[in-house]
Design a protein around this motif. Structure first.
Motif, PDB file in Angstrom:
ATOM      1  N   LYS A   1       0.809  -1.222   0.000  1.00  0.00           N
ATOM      2  CA  LYS A   1       0.000   0.000   0.000  1.00  0.00           C
ATOM      3  C   LYS A   1       0.844   1.274   0.000  1.00  0.00           C
ATOM      4  CE  LYS A   1      -3.929  -2.040   2.436  1.00  0.00           C
ATOM      5  NZ  LYS A   1      -4.738  -2.010   3.666  1.00  0.00           N
ATOM      6  N   SER A   2       2.124   1.147   0.217  1.00  0.00           N
ATOM      7  CA  SER A   2       2.975   2.333   0.289  1.00  0.00           C
ATOM      8  C   SER A   2       3.304   2.827  -1.113  1.00  0.00           C
ATOM      9  CB  SER A   2       4.253   2.018   1.063  1.00  0.00           C
ATOM     10  OG  SER A   2       5.035   1.079   0.361  1.00  0.00           O
ATOM     11  N   LYS A   3       3.867   4.036  -1.174  1.00  0.00           N
ATOM     12  CA  LYS A   3       4.218   4.633  -2.471  1.00  0.00           C
ATOM     13  C   LYS A   3       5.454   4.004  -3.094  1.00  0.00           C
ATOM     14  CE  LYS A   3       2.241   9.124  -1.282  1.00  0.00           C
ATOM     15  NZ  LYS A   3       2.496  10.572  -1.109  1.00  0.00           N
ATOM     16  N   LYS A   4       6.281   3.411  -2.263  1.00  0.00           N
ATOM     17  CA  LYS A   4       7.518   2.823  -2.797  1.00  0.00           C
ATOM     18  C   LYS A   4       7.256   1.636  -3.710  1.00  0.00           C
ATOM     19  CE  LYS A   4      10.412   4.150   1.126  1.00  0.00           C
ATOM     20  NZ  LYS A   4      11.289   3.653   2.211  1.00  0.00           N
ATOM     21  N   ILE A   5       6.071   1.008  -3.575  1.00  0.00           N
ATOM     22  CA  ILE A   5       5.809  -0.185  -4.373  1.00  0.00           C
ATOM     23  C   ILE A   5       5.688   0.148  -5.851  1.00  0.00           C
ATOM     24  CG2 ILE A   5       3.292  -0.096  -4.235  1.00  0.00           C
ATOM     25  CD1 ILE A   5       5.523  -3.214  -3.879  1.00  0.00           C
ATOM     26  N   ASN A   6       5.345   1.414  -6.165  1.00  0.00           N
ATOM     27  CA  ASN A   6       5.215   1.780  -7.581  1.00  0.00           C
ATOM     28  C   ASN A   6       6.544   1.661  -8.308  1.00  0.00           C
ATOM     29  OD1 ASN A   6       2.499   2.366  -7.210  1.00  0.00           O
ATOM     30  ND2 ASN A   6       2.926   4.500  -6.627  1.00  0.00           N
ATOM     31  N   ASP A   7       7.630   2.009  -7.626  1.00  0.00           N
ATOM     32  CA  ASP A   7       8.943   1.886  -8.268  1.00  0.00           C
ATOM     33  C   ASP A   7       9.281   0.427  -8.553  1.00  0.00           C
ATOM     34  OD1 ASP A   7       9.114   4.599  -7.973  1.00  0.00           O
ATOM     35  OD2 ASP A   7      10.209   4.479  -6.066  1.00  0.00           O
ATOM     36  N   CYS A   8       8.811  -0.463  -7.682  1.00  0.00           N
ATOM     37  CA  CYS A   8       9.084  -1.889  -7.912  1.00  0.00           C
ATOM     38  C   CYS A   8       8.185  -2.459  -9.008  1.00  0.00           C
ATOM     39  CB  CYS A   8       8.875  -2.666  -6.620  1.00  0.00           C
ATOM     40  SG  CYS A   8       9.953  -2.117  -5.276  1.00  0.00           S
ATOM     41  N   LEU A   9       6.908  -2.068  -9.016  1.00  0.00           N
ATOM     42  CA  LEU A   9       5.978  -2.624 -10.002  1.00  0.00           C
ATOM     43  C   LEU A   9       6.327  -2.190 -11.420  1.00  0.00           C
ATOM     44  CD1 LEU A   9       2.543  -2.223  -8.160  1.00  0.00           C
ATOM     45  CD2 LEU A   9       3.884  -4.303  -8.512  1.00  0.00           C
ATOM     46  N   ASN A  10       6.991  -1.034 -11.545  1.00  0.00           N
ATOM     47  CA  ASN A  10       7.371  -0.596 -12.899  1.00  0.00           C
ATOM     48  C   ASN A  10       8.375  -1.536 -13.548  1.00  0.00           C
ATOM     49  OD1 ASN A  10       5.709   1.594 -12.777  1.00  0.00           O
ATOM     50  ND2 ASN A  10       7.293   2.970 -11.969  1.00  0.00           N
ATOM     51  N   ARG A  11       9.046  -2.323 -12.738  1.00  0.00           N
ATOM     52  CA  ARG A  11      10.046  -3.226 -13.290  1.00  0.00           C
ATOM     53  C   ARG A  11       9.443  -4.570 -13.703  1.00  0.00           C
ATOM     54  NH1 ARG A  11      14.292  -2.298  -8.278  1.00  0.00           N
ATOM     55  NH2 ARG A  11      14.307  -0.017  -8.389  1.00  0.00           N
ATOM     56  N   PHE A  12       8.181  -4.766 -13.337  1.00  0.00           N
ATOM     57  CA  PHE A  12       7.532  -6.037 -13.684  1.00  0.00           C
ATOM     58  C   PHE A  12       6.699  -5.883 -14.958  1.00  0.00           C
ATOM     59  CE2 PHE A  12       9.106  -7.813 -10.058  1.00  0.00           C
ATOM     60  CZ  PHE A  12       8.686  -7.216  -8.896  1.00  0.00           C
ATOM     61  N   HIS A  13       6.554  -6.985 -15.699  1.00  0.00           N
ATOM     62  CA  HIS A  13       5.677  -7.009 -16.879  1.00  0.00           C
ATOM     63  C   HIS A  13       4.327  -7.558 -16.454  1.00  0.00           C
ATOM     64  CE1 HIS A  13       4.054  -7.591 -20.838  1.00  0.00           C
ATOM     65  NE2 HIS A  13       3.889  -8.911 -20.601  1.00  0.00           N
ATOM     66  N   VAL A  14       3.315  -6.729 -16.618  1.00  0.00           N
ATOM     67  CA  VAL A  14       1.954  -7.121 -16.264  1.00  0.00           C
ATOM     68  C   VAL A  14       1.261  -7.622 -17.520  1.00  0.00           C
ATOM     69  CG1 VAL A  14      -0.225  -6.372 -15.249  1.00  0.00           C
ATOM     70  CG2 VAL A  14       1.922  -5.423 -14.429  1.00  0.00           C
ATOM     71  N   ALA A  15       0.899  -8.894 -17.538  1.00  0.00           N
ATOM     72  CA  ALA A  15       0.234  -9.494 -18.700  1.00  0.00           C
ATOM     73  C   ALA A  15      -1.240  -9.139 -18.708  1.00  0.00           C
ATOM     74  CB  ALA A  15       0.411 -11.001 -18.680  1.00  0.00           C
ATOM     75  N   VAL A  16      -1.739  -8.672 -19.885  1.00  0.00           N
ATOM     76  CA  VAL A  16      -3.157  -8.327 -20.046  1.00  0.00           C
ATOM     77  C   VAL A  16      -3.801  -9.403 -20.924  1.00  0.00           C
ATOM     78  CG1 VAL A  16      -4.786  -6.587 -20.855  1.00  0.00           C
ATOM     79  CG2 VAL A  16      -2.619  -5.879 -19.827  1.00  0.00           C
ATOM     80  N   PRO A  17      -4.847 -10.065 -20.458  1.00  0.00           N
ATOM     81  CA  PRO A  17      -5.455 -11.127 -21.274  1.00  0.00           C
ATOM     82  C   PRO A  17      -6.126 -10.579 -22.534  1.00  0.00           C
ATOM     83  CG  PRO A  17      -6.795 -10.674 -19.336  1.00  0.00           C
ATOM     84  CD  PRO A  17      -5.537  -9.894 -19.176  1.00  0.00           C
ATOM     85  N   LYS A  18      -6.042 -11.340 -23.611  1.00  0.00           N
ATOM     86  CA  LYS A  18      -6.698 -10.958 -24.870  1.00  0.00           C
ATOM     87  C   LYS A  18      -8.173 -11.336 -24.811  1.00  0.00           C
ATOM     88  CE  LYS A  18      -2.553 -11.533 -27.672  1.00  0.00           C
ATOM     89  NZ  LYS A  18      -1.951 -12.248 -28.820  1.00  0.00           N
ATOM     90  N   PRO A  19      -9.038 -10.484 -25.401  1.00  0.00           N
ATOM     91  CA  PRO A  19     -10.475 -10.833 -25.406  1.00  0.00           C
ATOM     92  C   PRO A  19     -10.738 -12.083 -26.239  1.00  0.00           C
ATOM     93  CG  PRO A  19     -10.058  -8.910 -26.779  1.00  0.00           C
ATOM     94  CD  PRO A  19      -8.776  -9.204 -26.078  1.00  0.00           C
ATOM     95  N   ARG A  20     -11.587 -12.949 -25.659  1.00  0.00           N
ATOM     96  CA  ARG A  20     -11.880 -14.198 -26.368  1.00  0.00           C
ATOM     97  C   ARG A  20     -13.144 -14.109 -27.221  1.00  0.00           C
ATOM     98  NH1 ARG A  20     -12.930 -15.338 -20.869  1.00  0.00           N
ATOM     99  NH2 ARG A  20     -15.150 -15.768 -20.432  1.00  0.00           N
ATOM    100  N   ASP A  21     -13.957 -13.037 -27.024  1.00  0.00           N
ATOM    101  CA  ASP A  21     -15.161 -12.842 -27.839  1.00  0.00           C
ATOM    102  C   ASP A  21     -15.473 -11.352 -27.882  1.00  0.00           C
ATOM    103  OD1 ASP A  21     -17.134 -14.300 -25.146  1.00  0.00           O
ATOM    104  OD2 ASP A  21     -16.126 -12.350 -25.302  1.00  0.00           O
ATOM    105  N   GLN A  22     -16.611 -10.992 -28.499  1.00  0.00           N
ATOM    106  CA  GLN A  22     -17.006  -9.592 -28.660  1.00  0.00           C
ATOM    107  C   GLN A  22     -17.919  -9.108 -27.532  1.00  0.00           C
ATOM    108  OE1 GLN A  22     -15.667  -7.785 -31.008  1.00  0.00           O
ATOM    109  NE2 GLN A  22     -14.559  -9.557 -31.804  1.00  0.00           N
ATOM    110  N   LYS A  23     -18.114  -9.878 -26.509  1.00  0.00           N
ATOM    111  CA  LYS A  23     -19.061  -9.531 -25.462  1.00  0.00           C
ATOM    112  C   LYS A  23     -18.438  -8.495 -24.502  1.00  0.00           C
ATOM    113  CE  LYS A  23     -22.099 -11.675 -22.067  1.00  0.00           C
ATOM    114  NZ  LYS A  23     -22.500 -12.943 -21.410  1.00  0.00           N
ATOM    115  N   GLU A  24     -19.238  -7.460 -24.201  1.00  0.00           N
ATOM    116  CA  GLU A  24     -18.780  -6.433 -23.267  1.00  0.00           C
ATOM    117  C   GLU A  24     -18.934  -6.924 -21.824  1.00  0.00           C
ATOM    118  OE1 GLU A  24     -17.430  -3.476 -23.617  1.00  0.00           O
ATOM    119  OE2 GLU A  24     -17.326  -3.584 -25.804  1.00  0.00           O
ATOM    120  N   ARG A  25     -17.910  -6.737 -21.040  1.00  0.00           N
ATOM    121  CA  ARG A  25     -17.969  -7.115 -19.626  1.00  0.00           C
ATOM    122  C   ARG A  25     -17.602  -5.896 -18.774  1.00  0.00           C
ATOM    123  NH1 ARG A  25     -16.041 -11.537 -22.347  1.00  0.00           N
ATOM    124  NH2 ARG A  25     -17.119 -13.515 -21.905  1.00  0.00           N
ATOM    125  N   PRO A  26     -18.579  -5.008 -18.536  1.00  0.00           N
ATOM    126  CA  PRO A  26     -18.285  -3.798 -17.729  1.00  0.00           C
ATOM    127  C   PRO A  26     -18.107  -4.149 -16.253  1.00  0.00           C
ATOM    128  CG  PRO A  26     -20.626  -3.921 -18.231  1.00  0.00           C
ATOM    129  CD  PRO A  26     -20.001  -5.076 -18.962  1.00  0.00           C
TER     130      PRO A  26
END
Length: 673
Positions: free
Chosen positions: A363-388
């Motif tokens: 929860k601290s601000k220092k974690i942002n410097d660490c997270l910038n070094r990681f690659h965050v994988a974003v899943p690809k959409p499997r269909d055209q359905k909106e999921r808000p």
């Protein structure tokens, strides 16, 4: 990590040893031989060096004491409160303040005496000034002897305190006395804490260290706490309260379910409820100890209910502050005697603490410097359905209400700006009172004097009575102004009225003349009456004024002339018996004897010589009087000399002071004490 090592504080000597150390060092480290034939500048430099060197040594020693003792405002709040509990911070600060004052006084003394030594005119005077300077420095130091003794006792006690790091991973063990806390710390660490079958065996904090998942944890054993009001707790209990309040640690609350500690489960549960506010934001585990004597399943329904309440409180604390506590983690059982469940309790505490520390860091601000070094994988959409995003309506309404409340709520700062700003606005301290009726908050508080309510003795019509008194006082003052005495002249005869008008006219003229003189007094030179051209104040003028009033001025003029004549003469004539007649000579033609005496008085004094014997003194002749005068002068000479003696005069109380007459030490002996 910040480590507080109080063992490094230098020993504080007492007042006498302090003086011996400094004077011995001055004697060894500065030249000791000086001769009478040296130039005066060299003599001054010799003794100025002694004074400066002594002052420097005092300053260094006292500064070391002031700097090495911790300042309560600069260290961690845990150590600040712990030192306050153990030593009373007011006494502690006062002792250090006296040391600082002594250091400043010694500096001023050295400065003053060096200034005096610059004008020393002889070897004897310079040496006296040096002795006076060193003596005053030693006197200042002896006066702070009690403070030095107190600080030495504090230093010795602080050196025995455990070295606790307030910021590292910590497990804190607390509970009633004799419930098995010290036995547990001995099992999981190498700390050798004394264990006895009676209460308050542990009287201070003890620290041990253990490992879990390749990380080092410090385990703190606290003294037992009794369930009683805060102000009734003693120093031993306050050490535990201080550790619970300031250390960010995992709390192990030990519970003796067998009752062999001398306290029931109800009493231990009451202690838990009274100090549960100290467990906020900390992982909490309730440990049921001594299961070898009494298993948890064998408790009565009432005791089991109390244990479950404590378990619920511990679970609420864990979940309410971001923990991941479960029923199994919050309530554990163990036996320090058979070592059953000891490792499980240690692992659970370490795991809970580790998870909480990781969560706080995320929860601290220092974690942002660490997270910038990681690659965050974003899943690809499997269909055209909106999921808000799906947020429940109740959550949205609660957030909206909270935001509206925050907008409407005014802080004290806003109220202060609306009502005149700082210095004008006065905060209402009663609006947060918790009373049965909110209207009671603005009631007038009773003023108690000698056990009685002051308002009971106040007349309800007092304001009306005060107004009446003021009105009556105004009327009386107006009457007094009207009754001022002033002669209006209605009851006087015509002659008296003319005299009154003349007196008033002369009075106004005199007032005007006085005001003119007063306004020009600073710029007007002072002229002697002898050279006054106007001759306003003369006997002739006085005679004319008295004659105009119908009075005979001759007696007044003669009296003034006789007074001036007596002032011009040196003294009145001495009678043959050696006394004055007390009569003034008013004859216009003095006799020959009187003229002779006046001429003699102008030429020489006719006062009595000191050796002349006056009848009634009790002396036989002038020779005896002269002898008496000599004896009187001789007896008062010593008293006068003592009365004029100052600080720089030579006074040797001890005929052989050690530090002035001992020379350099030989090679063999180095410790004369």
């Amino acid at each position: 990590m910040v480590q507080y090592n109080f063992k490094k504080i230098t020993v504080v000597p007492n007042g006498k040893d302090f003086v011996d150390i400094i004077l011995s060092r001055t004697q060894r480290q500065t030249p000791t031989v000086v001769h009478k034939g040296y130039a005066i500048s060299r003599l001054r430099q010799f003794y100025m060096r002694k004074v400066k060197y002594t002052q420097t040594n005092f300053h260094e020693k006292l500064s070391t004491i002031i700097d090495e003792f911790p300042r309560l405002g600069d260290i961690h709040p845990f150590y600040g409160d712990l030192l306050h509990v153990l030593y009373n911070k007011d006494h502690y600060k006062l002792a250090l303040g006296q040391i600082n004052t002594a250091r400043n006084l010694i500096g001023k003394i050295a400065k003053d005496y060096v200034k005096l030594l610059k004008y020393g005119d002889s070897l004897y005077r310079c040496k006296c000034l040096k002795v006076a300077a060193l003596g005053r420095m030693c006197t200042v130091l002896k006066r702070i002897g009690p403070s030095l003794a107190y600080l030495e006792q504090v230093r010795q006690h602080m050196a025995r305190l455990p070295s606790i790091d307030p910021n590292t991973r910590t497990i804190l063990i607390c509970g009633y006395p004799n419930v098995g806390k010290s036995s547990f710390i001995n099992k999981i660490t190498r700390a050798d804490v004394e264990v006895q079958p009676y209460a308050f065996t542990t009287k201070s904090l003890f620290v041990g260290h253990t490992d879990y998942k390749y990380l080092r944890y410090q385990v703190i054993d606290t003294p037992g706490i009794l369930d009683r009001p805060f102000e009734d707790r003693n120093i031993i209990e306050m050490c535990s309260i201080t550790a619970l309040a300031h250390l960010r640690a995992a709390i192990l609350f030990f519970l003796d379910i067998s009752g062999s500690c001398g306290y029931t489960i109800a009493q231990q549960a009451a202690l838990f409820q009274s100090i549960k506010s100290l467990f906020l934001n900390k992982p909490l585990i309730v440990v049921c100890n001594k299961t070898d004597l009494q298993p948890l399943d064998g408790l009565s329904e009432e005791d089991m209910k109390l244990v479950n309440e404590m378990k619920a409180e511990a679970l609420k604390t864990s979940i309410g502050h971001g923990g991941e506590g479960t029923d199994a983690d919050v309530l554990l059982t163990m036996s320090a005697l058979t070592e059953e469940g000891v490792i499980a309790v240690k692992n659970a505490a370490c795991e809970r603490l580790l998870n909480q520390r990781v969560e706080i860091k995320m929860k601290s601000k220092k974690i942002n410097d660490c997270l910038n070094r990681f690659h965050v994988a974003v899943p690809k959409p499997r269909d055209q359905k909106e999921r808000p995003l799906c947020i429940p309506q109740a959550v949205l309404e609660a957030k909206a209400k909270q935001a509206a409340a925050e907008e409407k709520r005014k802080t004290e700062k806003d109220l202060e700006e609306e009502n005149g700003g700082a210095g004008v606005y006065s905060m209402n301290l009663r609006k947060h009172y918790i009373l049965a009726d909110d209207e009671w908050k603005e009631d007038n508080l009773p003023e108690i004097l000698d056990g009685h309510n002051v308002y009971d003795f106040i007349d309800p019509d007092i304001l009306h009575r005060v107004e009446e008194l003021e009105r009556e006082e105004g009327l009386r003052q107006a009457e007094a102004d009207d009754d001022d005495f002033e002669i209006d002249g209605t009851e006087l005869t015509p002659e008296q009225q003319e005299a009154l008008a003349e007196i008033r006219r002369k009075k106004s003229i005199l007032i005007q003349q006085h005001r003119i003189k007063k306004s020009t007094a600073e710029s007007r030179p002072t002229v002697s009456r002898k050279f006054d051209k106007d001759r306003q104040f003369t006997t002739e003028r006085m005679g004319r004024q008295l004659s105009s009033l119908g009075l005979d001025p001759s007696m007044a003029i003669n009296r003034m002339r006789s007074r001036s004549a007596s002032r011009k003469g040196r003294k009145r004539e001495r009678s043959p018996e050696g006394r004055n007649d007390g009569m003034d000579i008013d004859d216009d033609t003095p006799s020959k004897k009187q003229r002779l005496s006046r001429s003699l008085s102008r030429s020489r004094s006719v006062s009595r010589p000191p050796h002349e014997v006056v009848p009634g003194e009790g002396l036989r002749d002038s020779a005896q009087k002269i002898k008496a005068i000599k004896l009187a002068k001789g007896s008062s000479k010593k008293r006068n000399k003592n009365a004029k003696r100052g600080e720089a005069d030579r006074v040797i109380v001890n005929l052989k002071p050690k530090h002035l007459y001992c020379g350099k030490r030989s090679k063999g002996k180095t410790d004369r004490r």
